[in-house]
Design an enzyme around this catalytic site. Structure first.
Site, short mmCIF file in Angstrom:
data_model
loop_
_atom_site.label_atom_id
_atom_site.label_comp_id
_atom_site.label_asym_id
_atom_site.label_seq_id
_atom_site.Cartn_x
_atom_site.Cartn_y
_atom_site.Cartn_z
CG ASP A 94 6.14 4.83 2.48
OD1 ASP A 94 6.99 3.92 2.63
OD2 ASP A 94 5.56 5.03 1.40
CG ASP A 96 4.59 0.57 3.96
OD1 ASP A 96 3.67 1.40 4.04
OD2 ASP A 96 5.42 0.55 3.02
CG ASP A 175 9.18 -5.74 -4.31
OD1 ASP A 175 9.60 -5.87 -3.15
OD2 ASP A 175 8.89 -4.64 -4.82
P1 ATP Z 1 9.65 3.30 -1.14
O1 ATP Z 1 8.53 3.53 -0.16
O2 ATP Z 1 10.96 3.84 -0.71
O3 ATP Z 1 9.27 3.70 -2.51
P2 ATP Z 1 9.13 0.54 -0.61
O4 ATP Z 1 9.96 -0.69 -0.82
O5 ATP Z 1 8.70 0.82 0.78
O6 ATP Z 1 9.93 1.74 -1.23
P3 ATP Z 1 6.35 0.54 -1.22
O7 ATP Z 1 5.69 0.76 -2.53
O8 ATP Z 1 6.12 1.49 -0.12
O9 ATP Z 1 7.89 0.42 -1.56
O10 ATP Z 1 5.95 -0.92 -0.76
C1 ATP Z 1 6.19 -1.42 0.55
C2 ATP Z 1 6.61 -2.87 0.48
O11 ATP Z 1 5.56 -3.66 -0.08
C3 ATP Z 1 7.82 -3.16 -0.40
O12 ATP Z 1 9.04 -2.95 0.28
C4 ATP Z 1 7.61 -4.62 -0.76
O13 ATP Z 1 8.00 -5.46 0.30
C5 ATP Z 1 6.10 -4.70 -0.90
N1 ATP Z 1 5.67 -4.46 -2.28
C6 ATP Z 1 5.28 -3.30 -2.83
N2 ATP Z 1 4.93 -3.44 -4.11
C7 ATP Z 1 5.11 -4.74 -4.39
C8 ATP Z 1 4.88 -5.54 -5.56
N3 ATP Z 1 4.44 -5.00 -6.69
N4 ATP Z 1 5.15 -6.88 -5.48
C9 ATP Z 1 5.57 -7.43 -4.32
N5 ATP Z 1 5.80 -6.73 -3.21
C10 ATP Z 1 5.56 -5.41 -3.22
MG MG Z 2 7.45 2.34 1.40
#
Ligand code: ATP
Ligand code: MG
Length: 483
Positions: A94, A96, A175
């Site tokens: 996705d 963001d 994170d």
């Molecule tokens: P994917 O979408 O591939 O699962 P992602 O890193 O994009 O991985 P998301 O859950 O979509 O994960 O979250 C988007 C972003 O928001 C992350 O890359 C991170 O920067 C931040 N984020 C998400 N969850 C947390 C958390 N629990 N603590 C801190 N930052 C977070």
């Molecule tokens: Mg994501």
């Protein structure tokens, strides 16, 4: 005099040595991004010709959103997993967006949007079936103590996170360093505050800030660490991995519905087998599935192998872009504890069918305290389990009905999986595979031959009984209660 000077030199050298030792130790304990002379994190801007993130692979709607925001004078970037994945030449799940516009301002700018969340306010901008998530820059909670915007539990867990800040603040509260890269649509540059690009190059997963504090703030970060380590094949930095084995119990405070979502992300994203191994290695599996963890410790039957086979099949399907259902995975994850409980009940004198039903219900209900399984899935788990006995026993009269059962396919797949994991089911899996491949005429012949075989077996049993009669044998029900 000489010895006095020597003592001073030794003292100074010793002090310097200890000072540097402490610095190195502290540095390896927490990851502090590079800071400038004012103590602000240092911003590195990587121009387009020095990074691999190509606009061609960025979602057009996500670009539209950042363009519209910047066109109205706000800052807006693509952030997180999408930039990390594009850096690694992977397909982002996705896209963001993060901005300095407040959620209400974003909402006003897009008529096709809605405000969501209380714990963490966000805006979803909708383009048909597609959705782009827009978050306002968050700041660290240390900078704000307003109860309305930020709340912590006793263990340090963040209960509400609506403290807004600058882009730098936003980077610090993400994170992992590799998840804190920002893409600027205006000049196609990537902005890095935490040396995330270096970590991408070396394949290192590194939590930003002090790991113990950050895991306490949100224990789900431990699961995310495992997920990304498996998905990206990255190595966790020592300070990031070291506290995980001690902090697994923090997951017990996380709402069960959130953990269900996380389990799906962990086990259904195409790297399930590796993720399962890491969850066990870091002692997090038991916090998510205590009953299954118990069966695995007892080296029960084929518990571990069945889960591995289910995950292998899920990983294969995800790679082939075929649908996967959580019900199938949960049926495999909870099968052994359910069977153990059913046999305990039978040992206590409960007949087999009610024992299975009671065990199914209890195991699912108990699991829901840890990972809430929505009813639409738990019903299918029970169907898959219920059908196992009938598929094993192959009663001629029931074959056609079973083949038409809406959950036949899932139950059949599960039966095959049990055989693959080493259970001896008298080749029932092969039999069901063959019957599905036949036309109607041959299928009826196969069912007739099953009925004939059954009659012969019945006859042999009766003759044997006649030779060696035992009181009560004739009227006692079969083991499964089905014949
Ligand atoms: P994917 O979408 O591939 O699962 P992602 O890193 O994009 O991985 P998301 O859950 O979509 O994960 O979250 C988007 C972003 O928001 C992350 O890359 C991170 O920067 C931040 N984020 C998400 N969850 C947390 C958390 N629990 N603590 C801190 N930052 C977070
Ligand atoms: Mg994501």
């Amino acid at each position: 005099m000489f010895s006095f000077t020597t003592a001073i030199v030794v003292l100074v050298l010793g002090g310097t040595f200890i000072f540097w030792l402490m610095r190195i130790r502290n540095r390896s304990k927490r990851h502090r991004p590079t800071v400038d002379s004012r103590g602000d994190p240092q911003k590195t801007v990587i121009p387009r010709d020095q990074h691999p993130v190509s606009r061609r692979y960025i979602n057009e709607h996500a670009l539209k959103v950042i363009n519209r925001l910047t066109g109205h004078g706000y800052e807006a970037y693509l952030v997180g997993g999408c930039i990390r994945d594009l850096y690694l030449d992977l397909h982002p799940k996705d896209f963001d967006v993060t901005t300095n516009a407040s959620p209400e301002e974003v909402r006003r700018l897009f008529s096709n949007s809605r405000l969501i969340g209380r714990r963490f306010k966000l805006v979803h901008v909708l383009f048909g079936r597609e959705m782009i998530e827009v978050a306002t820059f968050r700041a660290s909670h240390e900078q704000h103590h307003g109860r309305e915007k930020s709340r912590h539990s006793k263990s340090g867990r963040i209960l509400r996170d609506n403290v807004y800040g600058s882009m730098e603040d936003d980077a610090m509260r993400r994170d992992f360093t590799v998840n804190a890269l920002y893409y600027d649509g205006r000049d196609c540059s990537v902005v890095d505050f935490c040396n995330g690009v270096d970590d991408i190059r070396t394949g290192t997963l590194r939590l930003i800030g002090d790991p113990v504090t950050r895991y306490h703030e949100d224990p789900v970060r431990m699961l995310r660490a495992i997920r990304f380590a498996a998905k990206l094949n990255f190595t966790m930095a020592p300070a990031t991995e070291q506290p995980i084995r001690e902090l697994g119990s923090l997951l017990r405070d996380i709402p069960a519905a959130r953990l269900f979502d996380e389990v799906l992300k962990l086990l259904q994203s195409g790297h399930g087998v590796r993720t399962f191994e890491l969850l066990q290695d870091y002692q997090l599996f038991d916090a998510l599935f205590p009953a299954t963890g118990h069966s695995l410790q007892e080296q029960d039957d084929h518990a571990g192998q069945l889960i591995i086979e289910a995950l292998k099949s899920t990983d294969r399907r995800v790679r082939q872009d075929r649908p996967v259902t959580p019900a199938f995975l949960f049926a495999a994850l909870l099968w052994t504890p359910m069977r153990r409980m059913a046999s305990q009940l039978m040992d206590q004198g409960v007949p087999p069918v009610p024992a299975f039903q009671q065990a199914s219900m209890t195991v699912i209900t108990n699991q829901c305290h840890h990972t809430a399984i929505p009813r639409r899935f738990s019903m299918v788990v029970r169907d898959i389990w219920d059908l196992q006995v009938r598929l094993e026993h192959r009663q001629p009269k029931l074959i056609e009905t079973l083949l038409e059962h809406p959950k036949f396919r899932a139950a059949y797949d599960f039966l095959v999986l049990r055989e693959q994991s080493g259970e001896n089911l008298s080749a029932a899996g092969l039999w069901w595979t063959q019957i599905q491949e036949l036309d109607e005429h041959d299928r009826h012949a196969m069912i007739r031959s099953l009925a004939d075989k059954g009659q012969k077996t019945q006859g042999r049993k009766r003759r044997r009984r006649r030779r060696k009669p035992r009181s009560g044998d004739a009227s006692s029900p079969s083991q499964t209660g089905e014949s």
